[in-house]
Design a protein around this motif. Structure first.
Motif, PDB file in Angstrom:
ATOM      1  N   ASP A  88      19.687  15.491  39.300  1.00 29.93           N
ATOM      2  CA  ASP A  88      19.744  16.755  38.641  1.00 29.93           C
ATOM      3  C   ASP A  88      20.617  16.619  37.414  1.00 29.93           C
ATOM      4  O   ASP A  88      21.998  16.675  37.724  1.00 29.93           O
ATOM      5  CB  ASP A  88      19.952  17.935  39.421  1.00 29.93           C
ATOM      6  CG  ASP A  88      20.325  19.316  38.795  1.00 29.93           C
ATOM      7  OD1 ASP A  88      19.690  19.322  37.491  1.00 29.93           O
ATOM      8  OD2 ASP A  88      20.798  20.158  39.276  1.00 29.93           O
ATOM      9  N   LEU A  89      20.203  16.771  36.357  1.00 36.58           N
ATOM     10  CA  LEU A  89      21.336  16.556  35.298  1.00 36.58           C
ATOM     11  C   LEU A  89      22.040  17.816  35.030  1.00 36.58           C
ATOM     12  O   LEU A  89      23.038  18.198  34.365  1.00 36.58           O
ATOM     13  CB  LEU A  89      20.278  16.248  33.742  1.00 36.58           C
ATOM     14  CG  LEU A  89      20.501  15.026  33.049  1.00 36.58           C
ATOM     15  CD1 LEU A  89      19.900  14.870  31.925  1.00 36.58           C
ATOM     16  CD2 LEU A  89      21.838  14.714  32.815  1.00 36.58           C
ATOM     17  N   GLY A  90      21.794  18.745  35.691  1.00 35.86           N
ATOM     18  CA  GLY A  90      22.064  19.996  35.633  1.00 35.86           C
ATOM     19  C   GLY A  90      23.511  20.275  36.453  1.00 35.86           C
ATOM     20  O   GLY A  90      24.141  21.386  36.123  1.00 35.86           O
ATOM     21  N   PRO A  92      27.094  19.328  37.734  1.00 34.64           N
ATOM     22  CA  PRO A  92      28.201  19.041  37.080  1.00 34.64           C
ATOM     23  C   PRO A  92      28.685  17.736  37.597  1.00 34.64           C
ATOM     24  O   PRO A  92      29.377  17.108  36.989  1.00 34.64           O
ATOM     25  CB  PRO A  92      29.293  19.860  37.317  1.00 34.64           C
ATOM     26  CG  PRO A  92      28.499  21.309  37.619  1.00 34.64           C
ATOM     27  CD  PRO A  92      27.046  20.846  38.168  1.00 34.64           C
ATOM     28  N   GLN A  95      26.901  15.110  35.918  1.00 29.73           N
ATOM     29  CA  GLN A  95      27.271  14.947  34.578  1.00 29.73           C
ATOM     30  C   GLN A  95      28.583  14.472  34.529  1.00 29.73           C
ATOM     31  O   GLN A  95      29.024  13.353  33.494  1.00 29.73           O
ATOM     32  CB  GLN A  95      27.503  16.526  34.060  1.00 29.73           C
ATOM     33  CG  GLN A  95      26.422  17.087  33.882  1.00 29.73           C
ATOM     34  CD  GLN A  95      26.502  18.753  33.814  1.00 29.73           C
ATOM     35  OE1 GLN A  95      27.541  19.203  33.870  1.00 29.73           O
ATOM     36  NE2 GLN A  95      25.212  19.478  33.425  1.00 29.73           N
ATOM     37  N   GLN A  96      29.558  14.456  35.260  1.00 37.21           N
ATOM     38  CA  GLN A  96      30.730  13.794  35.307  1.00 37.21           C
ATOM     39  C   GLN A  96      30.675  12.232  35.566  1.00 37.21           C
ATOM     40  O   GLN A  96      31.246  11.511  34.899  1.00 37.21           O
ATOM     41  CB  GLN A  96      31.877  14.361  36.335  1.00 37.21           C
ATOM     42  CG  GLN A  96      32.526  15.622  35.896  1.00 37.21           C
ATOM     43  CD  GLN A  96      33.407  15.905  37.154  1.00 37.21           C
ATOM     44  OE1 GLN A  96      34.491  15.716  37.089  1.00 37.21           O
ATOM     45  NE2 GLN A  96      32.803  16.901  38.006  1.00 37.21           N
ATOM     46  N   LEU A  98      27.808  10.442  34.806  1.00 39.34           N
ATOM     47  CA  LEU A  98      27.140  10.049  33.709  1.00 39.34           C
ATOM     48  C   LEU A  98      28.326  10.030  32.670  1.00 39.34           C
ATOM     49  O   LEU A  98      28.268   8.708  31.891  1.00 39.34           O
ATOM     50  CB  LEU A  98      26.308  11.009  33.247  1.00 39.34           C
ATOM     51  CG  LEU A  98      25.679  10.941  31.848  1.00 39.34           C
ATOM     52  CD1 LEU A  98      24.817   9.420  31.767  1.00 39.34           C
ATOM     53  CD2 LEU A  98      24.816  12.086  31.543  1.00 39.34           C
ATOM     54  N   VAL A 114      19.438   7.980  30.026  1.00 32.97           N
ATOM     55  CA  VAL A 114      19.346   8.986  31.356  1.00 32.97           C
ATOM     56  C   VAL A 114      18.199   9.374  31.704  1.00 32.97           C
ATOM     57  O   VAL A 114      17.305   9.305  30.929  1.00 32.97           O
ATOM     58  CB  VAL A 114      20.290  10.210  31.133  1.00 32.97           C
ATOM     59  CG1 VAL A 114      21.751   9.713  30.621  1.00 32.97           C
ATOM     60  CG2 VAL A 114      19.683  10.893  29.977  1.00 32.97           C
ATOM     61  N   ALA A 115      18.201   9.794  33.299  1.00 34.98           N
ATOM     62  CA  ALA A 115      16.686  10.496  33.624  1.00 34.98           C
ATOM     63  C   ALA A 115      17.022  11.215  34.919  1.00 34.98           C
ATOM     64  O   ALA A 115      18.277  10.807  35.367  1.00 34.98           O
ATOM     65  CB  ALA A 115      15.922   9.206  34.162  1.00 34.98           C
ATOM     66  N   ASP A 116      16.302  11.939  34.917  1.00 38.58           N
ATOM     67  CA  ASP A 116      16.437  12.961  36.071  1.00 38.58           C
ATOM     68  C   ASP A 116      15.366  13.200  36.669  1.00 38.58           C
ATOM     69  O   ASP A 116      14.183  13.379  36.457  1.00 38.58           O
ATOM     70  CB  ASP A 116      16.579  14.371  35.154  1.00 38.58           C
ATOM     71  CG  ASP A 116      16.787  15.746  35.890  1.00 38.58           C
ATOM     72  OD1 ASP A 116      16.210  15.728  36.975  1.00 38.58           O
ATOM     73  OD2 ASP A 116      17.481  16.485  35.617  1.00 38.58           O
TER      74      ASP A 116
END
Lengths: 346, 346
Positions: A88-90, A92, A95-96, A98, A114-116
């Motif tokens: 889940d790219l949403g 956090p 995201q960190q 990444l 990137v891929a989700d």
DNA sequence: CTGAAAGCGCTTACAG
DNA sequence: CTGAAAGCGCTTACAG
């Protein structure tokens, strides 16, 4: 030398290059040299006559020539691109990770694709294979697929590094020791007098969730006097918010969120209900995302530097690509960050 | 048909394909057909004899053949990959935009390559060019480079879409109307009696910052009785935290953070200093990131759906790739979300 | 120091 | 329906 620019233009429709679109052949013709020489100049090989090199460089500037990375990739057999697949790219946390991967990969001259998987375990294998075919290697974060599927997939997508999946497979792994983390958190709460504690479980099948279970089981044996309750929940703010009443109904004095997002959702729900944290109820999270310290009250949590996890995953993958041997998983031990969301029990 | 697998293996070192590594030639040989036929089967062309197609498919399965995307990209002239360039991957706003782009691009069969300029304007053009050379098109978020540099870059990297950069250039643009947004926020504060307001400026040269200035100027003319102070700050929690004392020293009754991160930093500093928000001081942000509603107190802010901004950027870019005409920038008007961090002035 | 040639792994008009 | 051939835009051993 099979065709000039005009001829080429008409051969295939839908070229997606910049309008300049000069190729190595164009440069070679304009400079009156071979494509090999242009290639040598572009790659800074020192064996080219200075005058010729200068002439080529001038033409390159005039035409705005930039070598096609796709052609280079095919010729060199590598793309200098690495894939990062997250559920889940949403989230956090991902995201960190990444961010950390991107920073270190960029420093090493790699780009990140990137891929989700949108938290859809069934789609993961195909997604990972697709990403892998466009890149030199992949980093897969918290894959949700089961062990057999993962084992079957791995040989098809090497080199691969795994984050937060600690089965002993043939791939470098970096894992956060969630089991030890949740155990430490429990001891902290128990030390403050809590005797009934509810844990909000994370995504079914996630590695972290399995590790939590092990940690909770260990604590159960260590402290038979403590009642540990578990409730299915998830990994998002909304799921934490939604499970609040149920968690409250267990009569626990402390709630452990699967992660900070869940805990923040709990905090919000508590505020909605007029439940005072930490006076009436202690709430803790996991991960120490940047916002954990900013919540009301500031969230007690287990901290792990996820950007560093990402950087470590990159380094592990890089080592693997160079054919270096593994020496077991790289383990991050979360550290307790006591803040304001926990009170002792009278 | 110039060489078997063994021969190829030794030709170049450092192949980075999965160990299976079968090529279309291997499949063609094993199935006793031409590579063209294998290609047709792989691409589902209906003109292949059923028995032959079946035979090819069996060989494909046995060998674990997966076409090389790099070779396909070179042959087809497109990568089905789009680049997203942001100033800071650690910034939640950009993470949300990235998420939105990724979601819609994935739905359209595209993958996303990300890059981070680390807030270094001088590196942006080269970074964007590099990303563009690996992709079919790029989306550039909040580029910090100056107008001339941007204008010179654009023709070299088409197709490109711009987010939050609203000069009238030859590229589709999606912009958040920050000027109107900050003006609306000011009117809200003024309506509540605030007469001295400090705005914490964002990154120098950012489009949003320029728009804020226009909005503040408009408010200055609209409300000559109000004193609008500006302070250099930035776009991060830490910068908001650091500028707090200075902002407080202006004697303002309300602080407008450049974004929510800055405002959250201000909130944290206020807590550190024992300044009560909103009782002693009103604090507002901009963006409505997911955590704005979770802060203490919940942050009043201007909301813009950044995932939708990302999705819109993708659609604009997609339209551009299809050669469709522009009809001006797509403008998002932020909407006021009053929460708990603002009090009226007595 | 330089170029002709082969090769990377695909796709597709063209001819049968 | 199928294959031989040319082409995508590079790189590099090889021979001079």
């Amino acid at each position: 030398m099979t065709g000039g620019a005009a001829e080429r233009m008409t051969r295939r429709p839908g070229r997606m290059r910049p309008s300049s679109g000069a190729t190595i052949t164009d440069v070679a013709q304009a400079a009156g040299v071979s494509r090999a020489t242009v290639s040598r100049v572009m790659n800074g090989r020192p064996t080219v006559d200075a005058a010729i090199a200068e002439r080529v460089r001038r033409v390159v500037d005039e035409l705005g020539y930039k070598p096609s990375r796709v052609a280079q990739s095919l010729s060199l057999g590598r793309t200098s691109t690495v894939g990062v697949i997250v559920p889940d790219l949403g989230n956090p946390s991902f995201q960190q990770i990444l961010h950390g991967v991107n920073r270190s990969a960029a420093a090493a001259g790699y780009r990140v694709l990137v891929a989700d998987s949108a938290e859809t375990p069934d789609d993961e294998p195909a997604l990972i294979e697709d990403v892998r075919r466009r890149t030199d290697a992949v980093i897969v974060c918290s894959p949700r697929m089961n062990a057999d599927t993962l084992a079957a997939l791995l040989p098809r997508v090497q080199p691969i590094a795994l984050v937060n999946r600690d089965e002993p497979v043939d791939a470098p792994r970096v894992v956060v020791d969630s089991g030890a983390g949740v155990a430490e958190m429990c001891r902290h709460l128990i030390g403050l007098g809590h005797r009934r504690i509810v844990h909000l479980d994370g995504p079914v099948g996630s590695n972290a969730q399995a590790a939590r279970l092990r940690g909770l089981t260990a604590i159960g044996e260590e402290h038979p006097e403590v009642e540990l309750v578990r409730l299915p929940c998830g990994s998002t703010i909304d799921e934490g918010h939604a499970v609040f009443d149920q968690a409250r109904a267990t009569g626990s004095t402390a709630i452990i969120g699967f992660n900070d997002l869940v805990a923040l959702g709990v905090l919000e729900a508590a505020r909605d209900r007029g439940v005072r944290v930490p006076r009436d109820l202690s709430v803790v999270g996991f991960d120490d995302i940047p916002f954990a310290r900013l919540s009301s009250p500031a969230l007690t949590t287990m901290s792990v530097d996820l950007e560093e996890v990402g950087e470590t995953a990159w380094r592990a993958l890089e080592a693997r690509m160079k054919g270096e041997e593994e020496d077991g998983p790289r383990v991050f031990a979360p550290v307790l960050v006591p803040r304001a969301s926990v009170d002792p029990v009278a």
